[in-house]
Enzyme design. Sequence first.
Site, PDB file in Angstrom:
ATOM      1  N   HIS A 167      55.604  69.324   7.263  1.00 23.30           N
ATOM      2  CA  HIS A 167      56.053  69.266   5.854  1.00 23.30           C
ATOM      3  C   HIS A 167      57.561  68.973   5.821  1.00 23.30           C
ATOM      4  CE1 HIS A 167      56.889  70.659   1.802  1.00 23.30           C
ATOM      5  NE2 HIS A 167      55.718  71.249   1.633  1.00 23.30           N
ATOM      6  N   GLU A 271      55.418  64.153   4.245  1.00 23.41           N
ATOM      7  CA  GLU A 271      54.734  65.070   5.147  1.00 23.41           C
ATOM      8  C   GLU A 271      53.642  64.335   5.929  1.00 23.41           C
ATOM      9  OE1 GLU A 271      53.512  68.452   2.746  1.00 23.41           O
ATOM     10  OE2 GLU A 271      55.078  67.974   1.295  1.00 23.41           O
TER      11      GLU A 271
HETATM   12  C1  BG6 Z   1      53.847  70.381  -1.013  1.00 19.35           C
HETATM   13  C2  BG6 Z   1      52.716  70.479  -1.996  1.00 19.35           C
HETATM   14  O1  BG6 Z   1      53.348  69.905   0.184  1.00 19.35           O
HETATM   15  O2  BG6 Z   1      54.421  71.664  -0.803  1.00 19.35           O
HETATM   16  C3  BG6 Z   1      53.240  71.069  -3.280  1.00 19.35           C
HETATM   17  O3  BG6 Z   1      52.146  69.200  -2.185  1.00 19.35           O
HETATM   18  C4  BG6 Z   1      53.922  72.403  -3.011  1.00 19.35           C
HETATM   19  O4  BG6 Z   1      52.156  71.220  -4.192  1.00 19.35           O
HETATM   20  C5  BG6 Z   1      54.990  72.204  -1.972  1.00 19.35           C
HETATM   21  O5  BG6 Z   1      54.468  72.889  -4.216  1.00 19.35           O
HETATM   22  C6  BG6 Z   1      55.751  73.469  -1.594  1.00 19.35           C
HETATM   23  O6  BG6 Z   1      54.892  74.460  -1.148  1.00 19.35           O
HETATM   24  P1  BG6 Z   1      55.438  75.873  -0.704  1.00 19.35           P
HETATM   25  O7  BG6 Z   1      54.250  76.727  -0.405  1.00 19.35           O
HETATM   26  O8  BG6 Z   1      56.285  75.663   0.525  1.00 19.35           O
HETATM   27  O9  BG6 Z   1      56.259  76.388  -1.858  1.00 19.35           O
END
Ligand code: BG6
Length: 299
Positions: A167, A271
């Site tokens: 990510h 990602e």
């Molecule tokens: C992204 C998602 O990968 O991660 C989003 O597509 C999400 O929907 C974002 O809001 C952040 O996620 P997190 O759990 O790290 O706050």
Amino acid sequence: MQTLAELNANFAIEEILRFELHESGLIVGNVSYPDGHASNRRSEGQFFVHGAHVTHFRPSHASEPVLFMSSESLFTDDKAIRGGIPICFPWFGPSANPGEPAHGLARLKDWHVSSTSATDDAVTIVLELALPPFQLRFQIRFGRGLIAELTATNTAGHEVTHEVALHTYFAVGDIHAVSVDGDLPGLPFLDQLTGDVHAASHEAIRFSEETDRIYSGIAQSIQIDDGSWKRKIRITPSGSHSTVVWNPWIAKSQRMSDFGDHEYLGMLCIETANVKDQRIALSPNGKSTVSVAIDLLES
Ligand code: BG6
């Protein structure tokens, strides 16, 4: 869990890699090449043992870091770090089981450093995590570019499935002046905000509102063109059949307690993933590897 003293005794590399106590109490590995190495091969980097989380990468010729880190990030045992490269595994997004955290457990666990090495070109760190029924191996290579590679092995006696996403938060000068090109605009995507599926647009992706998309298909090369910092970042995924593109924009930034209200201006996530229909099925002892190479191109 390995102590700071154990990590330095077994895995520090003189003048190149040292483990230190972050102000939060978590352990970080700090990577830099000392003077004397060919400068065009140098970079500095940082990773946390918690989550095997890469939090910094800057090649020596760059004035700004390649990875974005939130100044509001929490650094605690039970929360993911906000920025860098969280590892989402074995599920992506909300869990099907109430009470379980979003994006899986791997980013919340303390990993085990299993090897470190350095050549003239790069520093390589391997971390491992038993997350039954999976055994995970994450290799980070800080060189002139950054390579992150996650391998999952099924240790159960039956087939198991998983989702995965590296990510990656990229730092940009101004999101309004960013376009994303390469293979992504040639792929269809699911808009996670509306649930609509869109055909390939064949036009570079730009940002002017909250964006949360899952592109389906293989993207072999993706490029971030940052008009503000006047630089290009090349992303080369491998083993990935989906790509998530995310920017929270204003309202969601304000809702996230570990993210600054205006920080959406200086980041975007691209990602390298296998999620939704592209989730991976592994037979007993089966392995799957997903990796991303990140290079800052000369402008
Ligand atoms: C992204 C998602 O990968 O991660 C989003 O597509 C999400 O929907 C974002 O809001 C952040 O996620 P997190 O759990 O790290 O706050």
